[in-house]
Scaffold this motif. Structure first.
Motif, PDB file in Angstrom:
ATOM      1  N   ALA A  90       0.826  -1.207   0.000  1.00 48.98           N
ATOM      2  CA  ALA A  90       0.000   0.000   0.000  1.00 48.98           C
ATOM      3  C   ALA A  90       0.860   1.257   0.000  1.00 48.98           C
ATOM      4  O   ALA A  90       0.655   2.171  -0.810  1.00 48.98           O
ATOM      5  CB  ALA A  90      -0.935  -0.014   1.210  1.00 48.98           C
ATOM      6  N   ALA A  94       1.323   3.738  -3.363  1.00 47.42           N
ATOM      7  CA  ALA A  94       0.750   5.080  -3.217  1.00 47.42           C
ATOM      8  C   ALA A  94       1.810   6.154  -3.399  1.00 47.42           C
ATOM      9  O   ALA A  94       1.629   7.115  -4.170  1.00 47.42           O
ATOM     10  CB  ALA A  94       0.079   5.203  -1.853  1.00 47.42           C
ATOM     11  N   ALA A 314      -4.392   4.309   0.761  1.00 44.45           N
ATOM     12  CA  ALA A 314      -4.011   2.983   0.260  1.00 44.45           C
ATOM     13  C   ALA A 314      -4.130   1.930   1.353  1.00 44.45           C
ATOM     14  O   ALA A 314      -4.588   0.810   1.097  1.00 44.45           O
ATOM     15  CB  ALA A 314      -2.582   3.033  -0.284  1.00 44.45           C
TER      16      ALA A 314
END
Length: 358
Positions: A90, A94, A314
């Motif tokens: 994540a 991102a 995210a």
């Protein structure tokens, strides 16, 4: 960064206005950056960040604690490893997407445009084609991770050195070359996949979808170290990213060595994407989804705001989505498939919206 440079950036941003493009008839006070705490809209940013932090904590707790059956120590150990992989992916995707969109001055592009996903698929296909499914399963996970990371990062650095080695080459040429190389790599991959045994092809297909379960703890530790180091380096250059977002002429006028800085930023983006992809597999549209959500939620173009907002968004989307699929809906659907569907829809909407603005 020196204070005069930051003041020049604020003045330039005030003249150009925020991303949403307010009308020129508004006063200068209405054009303050939403991340400025002196602006009432700064409260919106703080509230958004606070809400995302709470949601991220709730999502992580839900993923770890919901529907626990059996020994807690065993279940929490497995889920903690999966949660670590989710967090690494994540944050990496991102941050890399926001930085890449700043460098290319285009909020529709993602690092996958440079062919990272196609290169990963080709590496996995070549491995299965040469070693076979049984032979590949005998290769230690750290070796597979290291080879994939070195190949992806080495190819990207070689591409950047070639593109920026000449005086007249630019980021736009990099994007075009990335598209062409992606088509070439996909063609080579398709040719090799046609020659693979059908049983081994099934094993290959399973490796081409992002999977967050069964990640080696050692790989997770190495990936976490690379992620933290790269993100910290990018965070210290957030003001330079703000200047680069003004465009090459303005960035050069404000004292930024555009060519050298862009190349180093692209290398950092390549490292983040390579780590994420080598760890769990490719996720094409996830970065596009969370980056544009961050722009919409904050209404700011400052990287001191957009970088943490995109990272927290995210985490909420990836960890929360995995928790809902696993422990609420009890579905066996791979989360990456759902994310690709939503991200593809967002991509189409952005293309249609940009076409109408023109």
């Amino acid at each position: 960064m020196p204070e005069p440079l930051r003041l020049s950036l604020d003045d330039a941003d005030a003249r150009s206005g925020p991303v949403s493009g307010p009308s020129s008839g508004r006063s200068t006070g209405a054009l303050r950056d939403p991340g400025d705490t002196r602006d009432p809209r700064g409260r919106r940013v703080r509230l958004v960040l606070l809400a995302l932090v709470v949601l991220a904590v709730v999502a992580c707790a839900a993923f770890l604690l919901l529907d626990v059956q059996g020994a807690w120590s065993y279940v929490l150990g497995l889920r903690s490893r999966t949660l670590g992989a989710l967090l690494v992916v994540a944050l990496a995707i991102a941050v890399s997407t926001v930085v890449f969109q700043t460098v290319t001055e285009n909020r529709i592009l993602t690092p996958s445009i440079m062919g990272f996903d196609a290169l990963y698929v080709l590496v996995q296909t070549v491995a299965v084609f040469t070693l076979g499914a049984v032979g590949l399963s005998g290769v230690p996970a750290p070796v597979q991770f290291g080879v994939t990371l070195v190949v992806m990062l080495g190819c990207s650095v070689a591409l950047f050195a070639w593109i920026f080695g000449a005086a007249r080459r630019s980021v736009h040429l990099l994007v075009l070359v990335g598209v062409v190389l992606g088509v070439l790599l996909r063609s080579l991959t398709a040719m090799l996949q046609r020659m693979i045994d059908p049983n081994e092809f099934q094993v290959l297909q399973a490796r081409l979808f992002a999977s967050f379960t069964g990640v080696d703890p050692a790989l997770l530790g190495v990936s976490g170290i690379l992620l933290v180091g790269t993100c910290w380096w990018l965070w210290r250059r957030r003001h330079e990213l703000d200047v680069l977002a003004l465009g090459r002429p303005n960035a050069v006028a404000l004292g930024v060595e555009h060519r050298r800085r862009v190349m180093t930023l692209l290398v950092a983006v390549s490292l983040l994407v390579s780590v994420s992809t080598a760890l769990v597999g490719p996720i094409t549209f996830f970065g596009l989804l969370v980056a544009n959500l961050a722009y919409v939620l904050t209404g700011s173009s400052k990287h001191a705001v957009t970088l943490p907002t995109a990272a927290l968004t995210a985490v909420v989307v990836l960890v929360g989505g995995q928790a809902v699929l696993d422990h609420v809906l009890s579905m066996g659907t791979v989360l990456s498939v759902v994310i690709e569907l939503c991200g593809g829809i967002v991509f189409i909407v952005l293309l249609v919206a940009s076409g109408r603005r023109r």
